[in-house]
Design a protein around this motif. Structure first.
Motif, PDB file in Angstrom:
ATOM      1  N   ALA A 284       0.828  -1.198   0.000  1.00 22.32           N
ATOM      2  CA  ALA A 284       0.000   0.000   0.000  1.00 22.32           C
ATOM      3  C   ALA A 284       0.866   1.251   0.000  1.00 22.32           C
ATOM      4  N   THR A 285       1.983   1.214   0.720  1.00 23.43           N
ATOM      5  CA  THR A 285       2.890   2.354   0.753  1.00 23.43           C
ATOM      6  C   THR A 285       3.528   2.574  -0.610  1.00 23.43           C
ATOM      7  N   ALA A 286       3.895   1.489  -1.300  1.00 26.15           N
ATOM      8  CA  ALA A 286       4.482   1.601  -2.633  1.00 26.15           C
ATOM      9  C   ALA A 286       3.473   2.197  -3.617  1.00 26.15           C
ATOM     10  N   ASP A 287       2.214   1.774  -3.541  1.00 28.66           N
ATOM     11  CA  ASP A 287       1.176   2.332  -4.412  1.00 28.66           C
ATOM     12  C   ASP A 287       0.959   3.813  -4.129  1.00 28.66           C
ATOM     13  N   ARG A 288       0.962   4.174  -2.866  1.00 35.00           N
ATOM     14  CA  ARG A 288       0.775   5.575  -2.465  1.00 35.00           C
ATOM     15  C   ARG A 288       1.948   6.424  -2.965  1.00 35.00           C
ATOM     16  N   THR A 289       3.150   5.891  -2.835  1.00 36.22           N
ATOM     17  CA  THR A 289       4.337   6.605  -3.291  1.00 36.22           C
ATOM     18  C   THR A 289       4.302   6.766  -4.801  1.00 36.22           C
ATOM     19  N   ARG A 290       3.895   5.728  -5.507  1.00 34.98           N
ATOM     20  CA  ARG A 290       3.807   5.806  -6.971  1.00 34.98           C
ATOM     21  C   ARG A 290       2.769   6.846  -7.389  1.00 34.98           C
ATOM     22  N   ARG A 291       1.624   6.879  -6.712  1.00 35.55           N
ATOM     23  CA  ARG A 291       0.609   7.887  -7.024  1.00 35.55           C
ATOM     24  C   ARG A 291       1.151   9.293  -6.789  1.00 35.55           C
ATOM     25  N   ARG A 292       1.914   9.462  -5.711  1.00 32.98           N
ATOM     26  CA  ARG A 292       2.511  10.777  -5.427  1.00 32.98           C
ATOM     27  C   ARG A 292       3.528  11.151  -6.491  1.00 32.98           C
ATOM     28  N   LEU A 293       4.298  10.173  -6.977  1.00 28.59           N
ATOM     29  CA  LEU A 293       5.256  10.428  -8.056  1.00 28.59           C
ATOM     30  C   LEU A 293       4.517  10.851  -9.324  1.00 28.59           C
ATOM     31  N   LEU A 294       3.448  10.145  -9.656  1.00 29.35           N
ATOM     32  CA  LEU A 294       2.674  10.470 -10.851  1.00 29.35           C
ATOM     33  C   LEU A 294       2.000  11.829 -10.724  1.00 29.35           C
ATOM     34  N   LEU A 295       1.498  12.160  -9.541  1.00 29.41           N
ATOM     35  CA  LEU A 295       0.882  13.469  -9.318  1.00 29.41           C
ATOM     36  C   LEU A 295       1.912  14.583  -9.477  1.00 29.41           C
ATOM     37  N   SER A 296       3.090  14.385  -8.910  1.00 25.00           N
ATOM     38  CA  SER A 296       4.116  15.425  -9.031  1.00 25.00           C
ATOM     39  C   SER A 296       4.537  15.586 -10.488  1.00 25.00           C
ATOM     40  N   GLY A 297       4.753  14.488 -11.201  1.00 20.40           N
ATOM     41  CA  GLY A 297       5.116  14.567 -12.613  1.00 20.40           C
ATOM     42  C   GLY A 297       4.015  15.194 -13.451  1.00 20.40           C
ATOM     43  N   GLY A 298       2.770  14.832 -13.173  1.00 20.05           N
ATOM     44  CA  GLY A 298       1.647  15.417 -13.899  1.00 20.05           C
ATOM     45  C   GLY A 298       1.518  16.910 -13.658  1.00 20.05           C
ATOM     46  N   THR A 299       1.773  17.334 -12.426  1.00 19.54           N
ATOM     47  CA  THR A 299       1.723  18.761 -12.095  1.00 19.54           C
ATOM     48  C   THR A 299       2.836  19.513 -12.815  1.00 19.54           C
ATOM     49  N   ILE A 300       4.036  18.944 -12.804  1.00 16.92           N
ATOM     50  CA  ILE A 300       5.149  19.549 -13.539  1.00 16.92           C
ATOM     51  C   ILE A 300       4.798  19.630 -15.024  1.00 16.92           C
ATOM     52  N   GLY A 301       4.276  18.542 -15.578  1.00 20.24           N
ATOM     53  CA  GLY A 301       3.928  18.501 -16.997  1.00 20.24           C
ATOM     54  C   GLY A 301       2.833  19.482 -17.366  1.00 20.24           C
ATOM     55  N   PHE A 302       1.837  19.639 -16.508  1.00 18.26           N
ATOM     56  CA  PHE A 302       0.754  20.590 -16.766  1.00 18.26           C
ATOM     57  C   PHE A 302       1.335  21.994 -16.904  1.00 18.26           C
ATOM     58  N   GLY A 303       2.161  22.378 -15.924  1.00 17.49           N
ATOM     59  CA  GLY A 303       2.784  23.699 -15.976  1.00 17.49           C
ATOM     60  C   GLY A 303       3.724  23.831 -17.158  1.00 17.49           C
ATOM     61  N   PHE A 304       4.512  22.782 -17.427  1.00 18.00           N
ATOM     62  CA  PHE A 304       5.477  22.822 -18.519  1.00 18.00           C
ATOM     63  C   PHE A 304       4.777  22.934 -19.870  1.00 18.00           C
ATOM     64  N   GLY A 305       3.665  22.218 -20.033  1.00 19.53           N
ATOM     65  CA  GLY A 305       2.898  22.321 -21.277  1.00 19.53           C
ATOM     66  C   GLY A 305       2.440  23.747 -21.530  1.00 19.53           C
ATOM     67  N   ALA A 306       2.006  24.417 -20.468  1.00 17.12           N
ATOM     68  CA  ALA A 306       1.570  25.809 -20.595  1.00 17.12           C
ATOM     69  C   ALA A 306       2.749  26.726 -20.893  1.00 17.12           C
ATOM     70  N   VAL A 307       3.874  26.490 -20.224  1.00 16.73           N
ATOM     71  CA  VAL A 307       5.059  27.318 -20.455  1.00 16.73           C
ATOM     72  C   VAL A 307       5.515  27.199 -21.907  1.00 16.73           C
ATOM     73  N   VAL A 308       5.563  25.980 -22.419  1.00 15.51           N
ATOM     74  CA  VAL A 308       5.956  25.772 -23.818  1.00 15.51           C
ATOM     75  C   VAL A 308       4.983  26.492 -24.745  1.00 15.51           C
ATOM     76  N   ASP A 309       3.691  26.379 -24.475  1.00 17.87           N
ATOM     77  CA  ASP A 309       2.665  27.043 -25.281  1.00 17.87           C
ATOM     78  C   ASP A 309       2.872  28.554 -25.274  1.00 17.87           C
ATOM     79  N   VAL A 310       3.050  29.133 -24.101  1.00 19.43           N
ATOM     80  CA  VAL A 310       3.206  30.587 -24.006  1.00 19.43           C
ATOM     81  C   VAL A 310       4.481  31.046 -24.710  1.00 19.43           C
ATOM     82  N   VAL A 311       5.584  30.379 -24.449  1.00 17.88           N
ATOM     83  CA  VAL A 311       6.859  30.809 -25.037  1.00 17.88           C
ATOM     84  C   VAL A 311       6.844  30.672 -26.557  1.00 17.88           C
ATOM     85  N   ILE A 312       6.344  29.546 -27.063  1.00 12.55           N
ATOM     86  CA  ILE A 312       6.381  29.326 -28.517  1.00 12.55           C
ATOM     87  C   ILE A 312       5.261  30.087 -29.237  1.00 12.55           C
ATOM     88  N   PHE A 313       4.009  29.850 -28.842  1.00  9.76           N
ATOM     89  CA  PHE A 313       2.884  30.375 -29.605  1.00  9.76           C
ATOM     90  C   PHE A 313       2.483  31.796 -29.232  1.00  9.76           C
TER      91      PHE A 313
END
Length: 157
Positions: free
Chosen positions: A2-31
């Motif tokens: 259960a701890t491993a699953d929780r840790t994996r979910r936290r890893l995915l949430l952090s990566g998804g949050t980084i990606g959400f912001g990064f996608g917007a940054v790329v959009d703003v800078v390029i387009f």
């Protein structure tokens, strides 16, 4: 386990949050800033007038700051997951979650900004590029999910 699953979910949430912001940054800078194909509120402020362009660029900058802040939150979440542990984390899972986050941002941007609120189009003055933008966004989201699935597949020995 259960701890491993929780840790994996936290890893995915952090990566998804980084990606959400990064996608917007790329959009703003390029387009928004480099190509100036569209601006955040170009559906309301004429990007072809000096005052409209200045207003649009100001809002683009504020949006960029907000999305950089979201990325900082994502990196903070990631730091909390990996700090103080000797456990190895899957780089592929992190990359997949970042790509998923980027895809989520782009799908939301494509649907909400281009269709629901009509804030802007992908290219000023035409709606022709909105559907392809949405298709590419969905493909990016799907690519992230494929990467995550590959990360979950055990390596054969």
């Amino acid at each position: 386990m259960a701890t491993a699953d929780r840790t994996r979910r936290r890893l995915l949430l952090s990566g998804g949050t980084i990606g959400f912001g990064f996608g917007a940054v790329v959009d703003v800078v390029i387009f928004h800033l480099t190509l100036q194909a569209h601006h955040l509120f170009s559906g309301f402020y004429d990007p072809y007038s000096l005052d409209g362009l200045r207003t649009n660029v100001m809002f683009d900058g504020l949006f960029l700051l907000a999305m950089l802040s979201i990325m900082v939150v994502g990196f903070g979440l990631l730091w909390r997951v990996v700090n103080g542990t000797d456990r190895r984390f899957s780089t592929l899972s992190l990359v997949g979650s970042v790509v998923v986050g980027m895809g989520v941002f782009n799908v939301i941007d494509g649907v909400v900004s281009h269709y629901v609120f009509d804030l802007h189009n992908v290219v000023h003055g035409t709606e022709a590029w909105n559907p392809p933008w949405l298709v590419v966004s969905v493909l990016m989201l799907a690519l992230g999910l494929v990467i995550l699935r590959a990360a979950d597949t055990p390596a054969e020995t």
